[in-house]
Design an enzyme around this catalytic site. Sequence first.
Site, PDB file in Angstrom:
ATOM      1  N   THR A 147      -8.129   6.560   4.838  1.00  0.00           N
ATOM      2  CA  THR A 147      -7.789   6.518   3.411  1.00  0.00           C
ATOM      3  C   THR A 147      -8.602   7.557   2.636  1.00  0.00           C
ATOM      4  O   THR A 147      -8.063   8.282   1.787  1.00  0.00           O
ATOM      5  CB  THR A 147      -8.085   5.105   2.851  1.00  0.00           C
ATOM      6  OG1 THR A 147      -7.503   4.134   3.719  1.00  0.00           O
ATOM      7  CG2 THR A 147      -7.542   4.943   1.446  1.00  0.00           C
ATOM      8  N   ILE A 148      -9.872   7.630   2.977  1.00  0.00           N
ATOM      9  CA  ILE A 148     -10.751   8.563   2.252  1.00  0.00           C
ATOM     10  C   ILE A 148     -10.317  10.010   2.522  1.00  0.00           C
ATOM     11  O   ILE A 148     -10.201  10.828   1.597  1.00  0.00           O
ATOM     12  CB  ILE A 148     -12.225   8.316   2.674  1.00  0.00           C
ATOM     13  CG1 ILE A 148     -12.677   6.935   2.167  1.00  0.00           C
ATOM     14  CG2 ILE A 148     -13.142   9.429   2.157  1.00  0.00           C
ATOM     15  CD1 ILE A 148     -14.017   6.471   2.712  1.00  0.00           C
TER      16      ILE A 148
ATOM     17  N   LYS B 297      -2.510   3.110   2.843  1.00  0.00           N
ATOM     18  CA  LYS B 297      -2.519   1.826   2.114  1.00  0.00           C
ATOM     19  C   LYS B 297      -1.553   1.880   0.932  1.00  0.00           C
ATOM     20  O   LYS B 297      -1.913   1.589  -0.222  1.00  0.00           O
ATOM     21  CB  LYS B 297      -3.933   1.459   1.652  1.00  0.00           C
ATOM     22  CG  LYS B 297      -4.928   1.246   2.809  1.00  0.00           C
ATOM     23  CD  LYS B 297      -6.301   0.831   2.312  1.00  0.00           C
ATOM     24  CE  LYS B 297      -7.291   0.439   3.390  1.00  0.00           C
ATOM     25  NZ  LYS B 297      -7.799   1.532   4.246  1.00  0.00           N
TER      26      LYS B 297
ATOM     27  N   ASP C 190       3.236   1.208  -3.427  1.00  0.00           N
ATOM     28  CA  ASP C 190       4.508   1.377  -4.153  1.00  0.00           C
ATOM     29  C   ASP C 190       5.186   2.629  -3.576  1.00  0.00           C
ATOM     30  O   ASP C 190       4.610   3.305  -2.723  1.00  0.00           O
ATOM     31  CB  ASP C 190       4.201   1.552  -5.656  1.00  0.00           C
ATOM     32  CG  ASP C 190       5.437   1.363  -6.524  1.00  0.00           C
ATOM     33  OD1 ASP C 190       6.504   0.975  -5.991  1.00  0.00           O
ATOM     34  OD2 ASP C 190       5.348   1.617  -7.738  1.00  0.00           O
ATOM     35  N   ALA C 191       6.372   2.907  -4.029  1.00  0.00           N
ATOM     36  CA  ALA C 191       7.082   4.126  -3.622  1.00  0.00           C
ATOM     37  C   ALA C 191       7.211   4.237  -2.103  1.00  0.00           C
ATOM     38  O   ALA C 191       6.910   5.275  -1.504  1.00  0.00           O
ATOM     39  CB  ALA C 191       6.370   5.364  -4.199  1.00  0.00           C
TER      40      ALA C 191
ATOM     41  N   LEU D 191       6.691   7.757   0.075  1.00  0.00           N
ATOM     42  CA  LEU D 191       5.428   7.901   0.810  1.00  0.00           C
ATOM     43  C   LEU D 191       5.648   7.864   2.326  1.00  0.00           C
ATOM     44  O   LEU D 191       5.007   8.607   3.073  1.00  0.00           O
ATOM     45  CB  LEU D 191       4.427   6.827   0.368  1.00  0.00           C
ATOM     46  CG  LEU D 191       3.917   7.008  -1.061  1.00  0.00           C
ATOM     47  CD1 LEU D 191       2.969   5.872  -1.444  1.00  0.00           C
ATOM     48  CD2 LEU D 191       3.202   8.347  -1.241  1.00  0.00           C
TER      49      LEU D 191
ATOM     50  N   GLU E 165      -1.613  -3.702   5.878  1.00  0.00           N
ATOM     51  CA  GLU E 165      -3.075  -3.667   5.879  1.00  0.00           C
ATOM     52  C   GLU E 165      -3.624  -4.871   5.118  1.00  0.00           C
ATOM     53  O   GLU E 165      -3.424  -4.995   3.907  1.00  0.00           O
ATOM     54  CB  GLU E 165      -3.518  -2.400   5.146  1.00  0.00           C
ATOM     55  CG  GLU E 165      -4.270  -1.414   5.968  1.00  0.00           C
ATOM     56  CD  GLU E 165      -5.766  -1.697   5.960  1.00  0.00           C
ATOM     57  OE1 GLU E 165      -6.467  -1.048   6.741  1.00  0.00           O
ATOM     58  OE2 GLU E 165      -6.236  -2.551   5.175  1.00  0.00           O
TER      59      GLU E 165
ATOM     60  N   HIS F  59      -8.514  -6.581   8.423  1.00  0.00           N
ATOM     61  CA  HIS F  59      -9.536  -5.648   7.953  1.00  0.00           C
ATOM     62  C   HIS F  59     -10.625  -6.357   7.149  1.00  0.00           C
ATOM     63  O   HIS F  59     -10.340  -6.940   6.110  1.00  0.00           O
ATOM     64  CB  HIS F  59      -8.842  -4.598   7.064  1.00  0.00           C
ATOM     65  CG  HIS F  59      -9.692  -3.418   6.748  1.00  0.00           C
ATOM     66  ND1 HIS F  59      -9.210  -2.310   6.106  1.00  0.00           N
ATOM     67  CD2 HIS F  59     -10.992  -3.157   6.983  1.00  0.00           C
ATOM     68  CE1 HIS F  59     -10.180  -1.425   5.964  1.00  0.00           C
ATOM     69  NE2 HIS F  59     -11.273  -1.922   6.489  1.00  0.00           N
TER      70      HIS F  59
ATOM     71  N   ARG G 288     -14.535  -2.395   3.678  1.00  0.00           N
ATOM     72  CA  ARG G 288     -15.802  -1.649   3.691  1.00  0.00           C
ATOM     73  C   ARG G 288     -16.763  -2.183   2.621  1.00  0.00           C
ATOM     74  O   ARG G 288     -17.949  -2.357   2.868  1.00  0.00           O
ATOM     75  CB  ARG G 288     -15.431  -0.178   3.412  1.00  0.00           C
ATOM     76  CG  ARG G 288     -16.494   0.833   3.669  1.00  0.00           C
ATOM     77  CD  ARG G 288     -15.861   2.216   3.501  1.00  0.00           C
ATOM     78  NE  ARG G 288     -16.882   3.233   3.485  1.00  0.00           N
ATOM     79  CZ  ARG G 288     -16.943   4.256   4.349  1.00  0.00           C
ATOM     80  NH1 ARG G 288     -16.040   4.397   5.276  1.00  0.00           N
ATOM     81  NH2 ARG G 288     -17.898   5.143   4.259  1.00  0.00           N
TER      82      ARG G 288
HETATM   83  C1  5RP Z   1     -11.664   1.516   5.122  1.00  0.00           C
HETATM   84  C2  5RP Z   1     -10.905   1.796   6.364  1.00  0.00           C
HETATM   85  C3  5RP Z   1     -11.631   2.287   7.579  1.00  0.00           C
HETATM   86  O1  5RP Z   1     -10.852   3.228   8.207  1.00  0.00           O
HETATM   87  C4  5RP Z   1     -11.968   1.154   8.533  1.00  0.00           C
HETATM   88  O2  5RP Z   1     -12.838   0.236   7.885  1.00  0.00           O
HETATM   89  C5  5RP Z   1     -12.634   1.676   9.811  1.00  0.00           C
HETATM   90  O3  5RP Z   1     -13.767   2.408   9.525  1.00  0.00           O
HETATM   91  P1  5RP Z   1     -15.263   1.854   9.799  1.00  0.00           P
HETATM   92  O4  5RP Z   1     -15.326   1.452  11.260  1.00  0.00           O
HETATM   93  O5  5RP Z   1     -16.139   3.005   9.466  1.00  0.00           O
HETATM   94  O6  5RP Z   1     -15.440   0.645   8.908  1.00  0.00           O
HETATM   95  O7  5RP Z   1      -9.692   1.684   6.419  1.00  0.00           O
HETATM   96  O8  5RP Z   1     -10.814   1.108   4.090  1.00  0.00           O
HETATM   97 MG    MG Z   2      -8.796   3.050   7.682  1.00  0.00          MG
END
Ligand code: 5RP
Ligand code: MG
Length: 225
Positions: free
Chosen positions: A36-37, A64, A67-68, A72, A121, A145, A148
């Site tokens: 994403t970054i 992630k 919309d659209a 996308l 996600e 997930h 972060r």
């Molecule tokens: C953050 C993500 C990262 O890609 C995912 O968390 C994996 O990276 P890391 O192992 O460094 O946490 O989607 O939004």
């Molecule tokens: Mg990621």
Amino acid sequence: MALPLLQLALDNKTLPDALVSTRLLASEVDVLEAGTILCCSEGMQAVRCLKALYPNRIVLADIKAADAGTILANMVYDAGADWMTVICCAPIATVETALAAAKARNEAGKTGGVPRDVQVELTGSWTWEEAAAWRAAGVKQVVYHRGRDAQAAGQSWGEEDLAKIRRLADMGFDLSITGGLVEEDLPLFKGIPVKVFISGRSIRDAADPAAAARSFKARIAELWG
Ligand code: 5RP
Ligand code: MG
């Protein structure tokens, strides 16, 4: 149970920085993720570049999308992505339109082996009713997930996560697991049919990234083989 794949998350701020990692790691992993970054920073150029350099790796665009869906999805697939992500809070119409774009390409038969696909996600809040709606819409893959920021605030993997992951697997979803994963976390998920483990920082930032990836894969083989 099939051996889970290993996905390298490239959440670098620049493409040259991401390519330092891929030079060391592309041959060690199964899936390359334009994080994403990286997508926010470099746009579709990052996806295009990864697929051009590594045509034999599955490339995931972790955009992630909220919309659209049609625009996308076509954007990432045109750039060479095999898979993309839609965020769990997106309207079902976004999931459906992104899936329709993937399906159109799969039916056109020009995808070269790996079918285009859409992953939902699961970062933030979602409900089991929504999960049932994604399944009914034809979603096969979800990404469980630990965000972060949630991780940085101290959230660790727990029994609640494992119960949700098992229930999602029972619903028929293929699961990717991610969020600050380290090799030592893998035994937590033993016995669950995980499709992909995603790791970014714990492999990219290791003193010897290739050795870290190999060790990650060896542990997967030991636990799921
Ligand atoms: C953050 C993500 C990262 O890609 C995912 O968390 C994996 O990276 P890391 O192992 O460094 O946490 O989607 O939004
Ligand atoms: Mg990621």
